[in-house]
Design an enzyme around this catalytic site. Structure first.
Site, PDB file in Angstrom:
ATOM      1  N   ASP A 146      11.174   2.350  -2.857  1.00  0.00           N
ATOM      2  CA  ASP A 146      12.002   1.167  -3.065  1.00  0.00           C
ATOM      3  C   ASP A 146      13.258   1.204  -2.206  1.00  0.00           C
ATOM      4  O   ASP A 146      13.944   2.231  -2.141  1.00  0.00           O
ATOM      5  CB  ASP A 146      12.429   1.088  -4.540  1.00  0.00           C
ATOM      6  CG  ASP A 146      11.251   1.158  -5.484  1.00  0.00           C
ATOM      7  OD1 ASP A 146      10.463   0.204  -5.503  1.00  0.00           O
ATOM      8  OD2 ASP A 146      11.109   2.176  -6.197  1.00  0.00           O
ATOM      9  N   GLU A 203       8.888  -1.181  -0.654  1.00  0.00           N
ATOM     10  CA  GLU A 203       9.157  -2.250  -1.610  1.00  0.00           C
ATOM     11  C   GLU A 203      10.604  -2.702  -1.480  1.00  0.00           C
ATOM     12  O   GLU A 203      11.533  -1.918  -1.663  1.00  0.00           O
ATOM     13  CB  GLU A 203       8.889  -1.823  -3.052  1.00  0.00           C
ATOM     14  CG  GLU A 203       9.142  -2.983  -4.015  1.00  0.00           C
ATOM     15  CD  GLU A 203       8.873  -2.662  -5.470  1.00  0.00           C
ATOM     16  OE1 GLU A 203       9.394  -3.413  -6.334  1.00  0.00           O
ATOM     17  OE2 GLU A 203       8.162  -1.684  -5.751  1.00  0.00           O
ATOM     18  N   GLU A 257       4.774   5.023  -1.323  1.00  0.00           N
ATOM     19  CA  GLU A 257       5.466   3.773  -1.669  1.00  0.00           C
ATOM     20  C   GLU A 257       6.859   4.146  -2.127  1.00  0.00           C
ATOM     21  O   GLU A 257       7.047   5.166  -2.792  1.00  0.00           O
ATOM     22  CB  GLU A 257       4.710   3.048  -2.786  1.00  0.00           C
ATOM     23  CG  GLU A 257       5.339   1.762  -3.275  1.00  0.00           C
ATOM     24  CD  GLU A 257       6.327   1.955  -4.438  1.00  0.00           C
ATOM     25  OE1 GLU A 257       7.021   0.984  -4.784  1.00  0.00           O
ATOM     26  OE2 GLU A 257       6.394   3.086  -4.982  1.00  0.00           O
ATOM     27  N   HIS A 282      15.356   2.569  -7.198  1.00  0.00           N
ATOM     28  CA  HIS A 282      14.547   1.591  -7.926  1.00  0.00           C
ATOM     29  C   HIS A 282      15.386   0.656  -8.780  1.00  0.00           C
ATOM     30  O   HIS A 282      15.233  -0.563  -8.723  1.00  0.00           O
ATOM     31  CB  HIS A 282      13.513   2.298  -8.803  1.00  0.00           C
ATOM     32  CG  HIS A 282      12.670   1.365  -9.610  1.00  0.00           C
ATOM     33  ND1 HIS A 282      13.063   0.884 -10.847  1.00  0.00           N
ATOM     34  CD2 HIS A 282      11.467   0.796  -9.352  1.00  0.00           C
ATOM     35  CE1 HIS A 282      12.133   0.073 -11.310  1.00  0.00           C
ATOM     36  NE2 HIS A 282      11.152   0.001 -10.432  1.00  0.00           N
ATOM     37  N   HIS A 290       3.208   7.099  -5.586  1.00  0.00           N
ATOM     38  CA  HIS A 290       4.157   6.147  -6.139  1.00  0.00           C
ATOM     39  C   HIS A 290       5.584   6.691  -6.093  1.00  0.00           C
ATOM     40  O   HIS A 290       5.853   7.790  -6.593  1.00  0.00           O
ATOM     41  CB  HIS A 290       3.765   5.834  -7.586  1.00  0.00           C
ATOM     42  CG  HIS A 290       4.565   4.759  -8.229  1.00  0.00           C
ATOM     43  ND1 HIS A 290       5.126   4.896  -9.476  1.00  0.00           N
ATOM     44  CD2 HIS A 290       4.897   3.516  -7.809  1.00  0.00           C
ATOM     45  CE1 HIS A 290       5.757   3.789  -9.810  1.00  0.00           C
ATOM     46  NE2 HIS A 290       5.644   2.931  -8.812  1.00  0.00           N
TER      47      HIS A 290
END
Length: 248
Positions: A42, A115, A40, A55, A13
């Site tokens: 952002d 993301e 993952e 993020h 993450h």
């Protein structure tokens, strides 16, 4: 999806989970150190429309700067310290560009769940920009990134810009009863959901409909094992070492 599903069950993450500054190159390196094969992270836009990793809508929490990210140029953002907030061992770790992280992931063999994280009011332009950047950055790669977002408008724009890239709709409470309609409308390959929303029946419904299912953020080993037994395809975790030991 025109490619084989590239993700293992465990996905780091925001790169390094709790063990390195989130959304940084150091985080991706920590994922590799811990034996992970997928990450993952952002991606959003600077004021001058460069794709970079962050993020929050502001830089306050994870850098030594302050203010809205959307109002700051990449030249300014790239000078911030994005590591000291976690520990001084990561002092002067910079905010990375999307291009920097893509290059590292290619070199290290990391699959990417990108993301799309638009600042408020920039949903469509961010979705389009991230998709176009991903198309270019992965042009010579067989395995493409999975584009995901809570912002449905961003996914619509991303798919319109680059239809070939696989996408996933990110959801949080409440569980959307129209999830299948929404996934079909953007030709999604996966539903990415808060793990707390999942029941065995919901997992079965999503899987029976032909979609992959990823769950965030799973830091409890027993919960992770339950989700795997139900048929969940992968989990995003902050507990890199704990999960790797449990599933190795």
């Amino acid at each position: 999806m025109q490619q084989a599903w590239p993700f293992p069950f465990l996905i780091a993450h925001r790169g390094g989970g709790k063990q390195a500054p989130e959304n940084t190159l150091a985080g991706m390196m920590e994922a590799i150190k811990q034996g992970y094969r997928a990450v993952e992270y952002d991606v959003k836009l600077s004021a001058d429309n460069l794709c970079f990793l962050l993020h929050d809508d502001t830089v306050d929490r994870t850098t030594n700067g302050n203010g809205l990210a959307a109002t700051q140029s990449w030249a300014a953002l790239s000078q911030l310290d994005a590591g000291s907030w976690l520990t001084e061992a990561f002092a002067n770790e910079p905010l990375p560009s999307f291009a920097t992280i893509a290059s590292y992931c290619h070199h290290a063999g990391l699959a990417s769940n990108v993301e799309i994280k638009p600042c408020p009011g920039r949903e469509e332009e961010t979705g389009k920009a991230v998709a176009l950047a991903a198309q270019q950055l992965w042009s010579n790669q067989t395995t493409k990134p999975l584009l995901s977002s809570f912002a449905y408008e961003s996914l619509v724009a991303a798919k319109a810009a680059v239809p070939a890239l696989p996408c996933a709709w990110l959801i949080e409470a409440p569980w959307p009863e129209d999830w299948e309609v929404k996934l079909k409308a953007i030709d999604a390959v996966s539903l990415n959901t808060d793990e707390a929303l999942l029941t065995e029946a919901r997992v079965k419904a999503v899987k029976d409909a032909g979609y992959k299912l990823l769950a965030y953020t799973v830091n409890d080993v027993e919960r992770a094992k339950t989700l795997q037994a139900w048929g969940v395809d992968g989990i995003f975790t902050d507990e890199l070492t704990l999960m790797q030991k449990a599933f190795s």
